[in-house]
Design a protein around this motif. Structure first.
Motif, PDB file in Angstrom:
ATOM      1  N   LYS A 123      13.832   4.985  -3.557  1.00  0.00           N
ATOM      2  CA  LYS A 123      13.611   5.694  -2.300  1.00  0.00           C
ATOM      3  C   LYS A 123      12.695   4.923  -1.357  1.00  0.00           C
ATOM      4  O   LYS A 123      12.881   4.927  -0.150  1.00  0.00           O
ATOM      5  N   HIS A 124      11.676   4.274  -1.928  1.00  0.00           N
ATOM      6  CA  HIS A 124      10.695   3.626  -1.058  1.00  0.00           C
ATOM      7  C   HIS A 124      10.858   2.110  -0.998  1.00  0.00           C
ATOM      8  O   HIS A 124      10.608   1.492   0.019  1.00  0.00           O
ATOM      9  N   ASP A 159      15.919  -1.035   9.440  1.00  0.00           N
ATOM     10  CA  ASP A 159      14.520  -1.040   9.823  1.00  0.00           C
ATOM     11  C   ASP A 159      14.328  -0.336  11.155  1.00  0.00           C
ATOM     12  O   ASP A 159      14.696  -0.859  12.195  1.00  0.00           O
ATOM     13  N   ARG A 192       3.218   6.628  -5.094  1.00  0.00           N
ATOM     14  CA  ARG A 192       2.863   6.963  -6.475  1.00  0.00           C
ATOM     15  C   ARG A 192       1.797   8.052  -6.505  1.00  0.00           C
ATOM     16  O   ARG A 192       1.824   8.931  -7.357  1.00  0.00           O
ATOM     17  N   ALA A 193       0.877   7.991  -5.558  1.00  0.00           N
ATOM     18  CA  ALA A 193      -0.174   9.011  -5.505  1.00  0.00           C
ATOM     19  C   ALA A 193       0.398  10.385  -5.195  1.00  0.00           C
ATOM     20  O   ALA A 193      -0.216  11.405  -5.473  1.00  0.00           O
ATOM     21  N   LYS A 194       1.582  10.398  -4.584  1.00  0.00           N
ATOM     22  CA  LYS A 194       2.244  11.677  -4.311  1.00  0.00           C
ATOM     23  C   LYS A 194       2.903  12.234  -5.560  1.00  0.00           C
ATOM     24  O   LYS A 194       3.381  13.357  -5.561  1.00  0.00           O
ATOM     25  N   GLY A 195       2.980  11.406  -6.595  1.00  0.00           N
ATOM     26  CA  GLY A 195       3.620  11.850  -7.820  1.00  0.00           C
ATOM     27  C   GLY A 195       5.065  11.412  -7.936  1.00  0.00           C
ATOM     28  O   GLY A 195       5.785  11.866  -8.816  1.00  0.00           O
ATOM     29  N   VAL A 196       5.513  10.530  -7.048  1.00  0.00           N
ATOM     30  CA  VAL A 196       6.882  10.022  -7.134  1.00  0.00           C
ATOM     31  C   VAL A 196       6.991   9.150  -8.383  1.00  0.00           C
ATOM     32  O   VAL A 196       6.091   8.367  -8.675  1.00  0.00           O
ATOM     33  N   ASP A 216       0.807  -1.222   0.000  1.00  0.00           N
ATOM     34  CA  ASP A 216       0.000   0.000   0.000  1.00  0.00           C
ATOM     35  C   ASP A 216       0.840   1.272   0.000  1.00  0.00           C
ATOM     36  O   ASP A 216       0.489   2.252  -0.641  1.00  0.00           O
ATOM     37  N   PHE A 217       1.950   1.253   0.740  1.00  0.00           N
ATOM     38  CA  PHE A 217       2.673   2.520   0.851  1.00  0.00           C
ATOM     39  C   PHE A 217       3.342   2.902  -0.457  1.00  0.00           C
ATOM     40  O   PHE A 217       3.648   4.078  -0.691  1.00  0.00           O
ATOM     41  N   ARG A 221      14.985  -0.018   0.587  1.00  0.00           N
ATOM     42  CA  ARG A 221      15.277  -0.228   1.997  1.00  0.00           C
ATOM     43  C   ARG A 221      14.373  -1.300   2.606  1.00  0.00           C
ATOM     44  O   ARG A 221      14.813  -2.121   3.404  1.00  0.00           O
ATOM     45  N   ASN A 222      13.118  -1.295   2.179  1.00  0.00           N
ATOM     46  CA  ASN A 222      12.190  -2.291   2.704  1.00  0.00           C
ATOM     47  C   ASN A 222      12.479  -3.680   2.153  1.00  0.00           C
ATOM     48  O   ASN A 222      12.301  -4.674   2.846  1.00  0.00           O
ATOM     49  N   THR A 268       1.733   2.540  -3.328  1.00  0.00           N
ATOM     50  CA  THR A 268       0.633   3.264  -3.970  1.00  0.00           C
ATOM     51  C   THR A 268       0.564   4.693  -3.426  1.00  0.00           C
ATOM     52  O   THR A 268       0.359   5.643  -4.173  1.00  0.00           O
ATOM     53  N   THR A 269       0.746   4.829  -2.110  1.00  0.00           N
ATOM     54  CA  THR A 269       0.757   6.170  -1.517  1.00  0.00           C
ATOM     55  C   THR A 269       1.848   7.016  -2.164  1.00  0.00           C
ATOM     56  O   THR A 269       1.616   8.167  -2.532  1.00  0.00           O
TER      57      THR A 269
END
Lengths: 308, 350
Positions: free
Chosen positions: A220-221, A299, A208-212, A202-203, A224-225, A205-206
Motif C-alpha cells: 500500500k505504501h 505520482d 508502521r506506527a499506525k499499525g499497518v 520516514d513515511f 507506488r513510490n 515508519t509513520t
C-alpha cells in the motif's frame, strides 16, 4: 490535460520532421547506390532506373519531394521488394516484432518487479541473494544463449513449444521468454533498490506506527513510490524490445522488422531505411509521452493541475 | 494512580560493523494517565531511540532491545511479536514524528492516510472513517477539511502537514502519545499553535504523553515531569519545577545555562564544552565527567547510582553522595533559576 497532450503532439511532429531531415542526409552519405549490387544491368538501364526513382535530381529537390510525400502519408516504394509500398512492408513486419516486444516487456517487468519486491522484503536473506543472482545472470548473459537453451530443452527435448517459425500464438512463447530475461533482470534490480530505499523512509515508519502490517507497508505504501523511477527505465526498454532484435528474430525465424532493417541498410534501400527510422522514432516519442502521462498517474506531485 | 507506561532497565543496541553501539543503556521511567513526561537531551543522547523502541519501531537488524521491560498497562511490549505489537500501534500507543515534510506518504491522499488506522483498528466502514477523519482535521485546526481530505501532502504547508501527522496519531484516541520533537521543524508561531492543539487533546482524552525535545522552552510549556538524558541514560528526573529551580546534575546545569535568556548580561552564550561520548565504547564512570567542571575522581571510576533528592526527584551524580563536597550550580544557572522563579522567562520561549 487536453491542451497539454495536443501541445506535446505538436512538439512530436516537429521532432519527427527534424529526425526525417537528419536521417535523409545521413543516409545519402552512405557509400554506393541502391543499384551497386545489380551488376547485371547495363549503364543505360541503371540510368533509366535512377531517373525513374528521382535519384538523379539534386539533393534539395529529392529532399523536398520526400518531405512532401511524408505529409501525404506516402513513405515511397521499396527498391528491393518488388516496388511494394514501404507502409505495407512496415506494417507487415512490425506485427511480429511488436507482439514479441510487448509480450516480453509485460512478462519481464511483472516477473522482475515481483522478484525485486521479494528481494527487498527478505533483504539480505537467501531469497534476496537468489533473486540478485538471477538478475546478474539475466543482465550479463546475452539473450541468444538463453534462446539456444530454450530451443533445446523446451522445444527439442521436451517438445513443449515449437522451436521456430511464426504460425500461431504458441510460436511466440520461446522468443518471448528469451527476450523477457533482460527486462526481468533490469526490473528486479531497480525494484529491489528502490523498494529498500522507500522502506527506509520516514513515511513508512509513520505507516508502521499506525499499525499497518508488513504486507500493507510494502504494497500500500511502498510499491507506488518505488515504481516512480522504474517507469523511467521502462520507456527505453519498451522501445528496444518492440523495435525488434536482429539476433532473436533470426534464431527463431520470426519475420520481424529487425532483420529487415539491417538488410535495407546494406542494400541502400532508401525508402525502407527512412520509413523504419521514422517509425521507430515515432514509437519512441510516443512511448515517452505515455510515460510522462504515467508519471502523473503514479505520482500526484507531477500531476497536471487543471490550470496548466 | 497506576502507571500507564513503565519502562524498566531498557537497553537498546545497534550492531554495526564497528561493534555494538549501546544507544540506550538502562533507562527507567513511568508515565501516568493525563501526564506529560518530557525527555530532554542533546542529539544522540538516545531519546528518539528510546521512544521508537517503546513501539517496536527500531529497525531490526541492526537494532535490538537487549534487555529490559516496557510495561504498557501491565503487558510487556518488549517481549511481544511484531504482529501483536501491530495491534497496539496506532490504537493504544501512537506516535507523532519530527519531520512533517517526510512523515507523510507523498502518493496517498491525506484523508486515506488518516483513515487507514481507523479502518484497521476500529473496523470502521469507509464512510464512518471519513467522517472521523473530517472531525480530526477540524480538531487539529485545518480549515476546509472537506476540501483538504482529498488532497495530497504536497498541497499542504509544513505546519499543516504536522497537523495531519498529529491527526493520524490521534485517530484512534490513543492512551499514550509519543511525540518525537513534534515542533522542531516548525517555525515559532506554528509551534505554539501545535502545542496548544496537543494540550487541548490531552485534556479531552486524558492520554499520557512522552514528549521528546531539546527545547527547554517547550518543556516549561508542556511538561509535568522531565527526564534529562545523556549518553543513553537518564541522569536526572523530576517534576518540571525540580528540574528548572532545583537541578542537581551538572549536565542539567549545563543545559539550563546554555539556554539564551533576556536577562543575561554576558556577550557570549554558554555552551557545554566537548562533545558527547562515543557509545561504541561508553566511558567507565559518569559519562558526563570529562565535560563537567565539577567532576571528581570517583566520576571517572564508578558509575553514580540514582540519588534520591525528594520523593519524585532523582539525579545520578556523585555530588549528591553524603561524602561529596557541597557544590552549588554555577552562577549563571543560579541567576537563571531566579529569573525562572520570578516568572519573567515567559518571553524567552523559543
Amino acid at each position: 490535460m487536453v491542451r497539454y497532450i495536443s501541445e506535446r503532439l505538436v512538439y512530436m511532429l516537429i521532432t519527427l520532421l527534424l529526425i526525417a531531415t537528419m536521417t535523409f542526409f545521413l543516409m545519402k552519405l552512405l557509400p554506393g547506390t541502391p543499384l551497386s549490387a545489380a551488376d547485371k544491368l547495363s549503364e543505360e538501364q541503371q540510368a533509366i532506373v535512377l531517373e525513374k526513382y528521382g535519384l538523379n535530381d539534386p539533393l534539395p529537390v529529392q529532399y523536398f519531394n520526400y518531405i512532401a510525400g511524408l505529409f501525404q502519408g506516402d513513405l515511397g516504394l521499396s527498391f528491393q521488394f518488388d516496388n511494394r509500398e514501404v507502409t505495407t512492408i512496415l506494417l507487415e513486419r512490425m506485427g511480429p516484432s511488436m507482439t514479441l516486444g510487448a509480450q516480453s516487456l509485460i512478462l519481464g517487468t511483472i516477473i522482475g518487479m515481483l522478484l525485486g519486491l521479494i528481494a527487498a522484503i527478505y533483504h539480505n536473506g537467501v531469497v534476496d541473494y537468489g533473486s540478485t543472482l538471477i538478475a546478474v545472470i539475466g543482465k550479463s548473459i546475452p539473450s541468444f544463449v538463453f534462446a539456444g537453451i530454450l530451443q533445446f530443452y523446451l522445444g527439442v527435448q521436451w517438445g513443449l513449444f515449437p522451436v521456430a517459425l511464426w504460425e500461431g500464438w504458441e510460436y511466440t512463447v520461446l522468443p518471448t521468454i528469451a527476450l523477457a530475461i533482460f527486462p526481468i533482470a533490469i526490473a528486479a534490480r531497480y525494484m529491489r533498490t528502490e523498494m529498500l530505499e522507500v522502506l527506509g523512509s520516514d513515511f513508512i515508519t509513520t505507516a508502521r506506527a499506525k499499525g499497518v502490517n508488513r504486507f500493507g507497508v510494502v504494497f500500500k505504501h511502498g510499491l507506488r513510490n518505488a515504481m516512480i523511477p522504474l517507469v523511467t527505465i521502462i520507456g527505453p526498454l519498451a522501445v528496444s524490445l518492440m523495435t525488434g532484435t536482429l539476433v532473436i528474430e533470426n534464431i527463431f525465424s520470426v519475420p520481424g522488422i529487425g532483420e529487415q532493417f539491417v538488410k535495407s541498410i546494406n542494400t541502400n534501400d532508401y525508402p525502407i531505411i527512412m520509413g523504419t527510422t521514422l517509425f521507430f522514432s515515432f514509437l519512441f516519442i510516443l512511448i515517452i509521452l505515455i510515460i510522462d502521462l504515467l508519471y502523473g498517474l503514479i505520482d500526484p506531485r507531477i500531476r497536471l493541475t487543471e490550470g496548466d | 494512580m497506576e502507571n500507564l507506561l513503565e519502562v524498566n532497565n531498557l537497553h537498546v543496541s545497534f550492531d554495526t560493523y564497528g561493534g555494538e553501539v549501546k544507544a540506550v543503556r538502562g533507562v527507567d521511567f513511568s508515565v501516568k494517565k493525563g501526564e506529560t513526561l518530557a525527555i530532554v537531551g542533546e542529539s544522540g543522547s538516545g531519546k528518539s531511540v528510546t521512544t521508537k523502541a517503546l513501539m517496536g519501531l527500531i529497525p531490526q537488524p541492526p537494532g535490538r532491545i537487549k534487555e529490559g521491560e516496557i510495561l504498557f498497562e501491565g503487558k510487556d511490549l518488549a517481549k511481544m511479536k511484531d504482529k501483536e505489537l501491530a495491534n497496539i500501534r496506532g490504537k493504544d500507543i501512537a506516535m507523532i514524528f519530527q519531520d512533517p515534510m517526510t512523515s507523510l506518504n507523498p502518493t496517498m491522499k491525506v484523508g486515506n492516510q488518516i483513515m487507514e488506522g481507523l479502518i484497521k483498528h476500529q473496523k470502521k466502514s469507509k464512510s464512518e472513517a471519513k467522517e472521523r477523519a473530517l472531525e480530526l482535521l477540524k480538531l487539529v485546526g485545518i480549515p476546509n477539511p472537506e476540501e483538504r481530505i482529498k488532497q495530497y501532502p504536497h498541497q499542504f504547508s509544513g505546519g499543516m502537514r504536522q497537523r495531519v501527522v498529529i491527526a493520524i496519531a490521534l485517530a484512534c484516541n490513543p492512551k499514550l502519545l509519543l511525540a518525537d520533537e513534534p515542533t522542531t521543524a516548525l517555525d515559532v508561531t506554528i509551534q505554539a499553535q501545535i502545542l496548544e492543539v496537543m494540550k487541548d487533546i490531552q485534556k479531552e482524552m486524558d492520554s499520557g504523553i512522552v514528549f521528546i525535545t531539546h527545547d527547554l522552552g517547550v518543556v516549561a510549556n508542556v511538561a509535568d515531569r522531565v527526564a534529562v538524558m545523556y549518553a543513553g541514560k537518564i541522569v536526572e528526573i523530576g517534576k518540571v519545577d525540580d528540574i528548572f529551580y532545583n537541578p542537581k546534575h551538572p549536565y542539567t546545569w549545563g543545559l539550563l545555562g546554555s539556554m539564551p535568556s533576556l536577562e543575561s548580561t554576558e556577550d557570549e552564550l554558554y555552551a557545554i564544552p566537548g562533545s558527547p561520548p562515543d557509545l561504541l565504547n561508553p566511558p567507565k564512570g559518569d559519562a558526563f565527567a570529562p565535560r563537567s567542571d565539577h567532576a571528581m575522581k570517583i566520576d571517572f571510576e564508578q558509575e553514580p547510582p540514582m540519588f534520591k533528592v525528594t520523593e519524585d526527584h532523582y539525579a545520578a551524580t556523585w555530588l549528591l553522595h553524603e561524602h561529596a563536597p557541597h557544590t552549588e550550580p554555577p552562577k549563571s544557572v543560579q541567576a537563571r533559576m531566579k529569573g525562572m522563579a520570578s516568572g519573567s522567562s515567559e518571553g524567552d520561549r523559543k
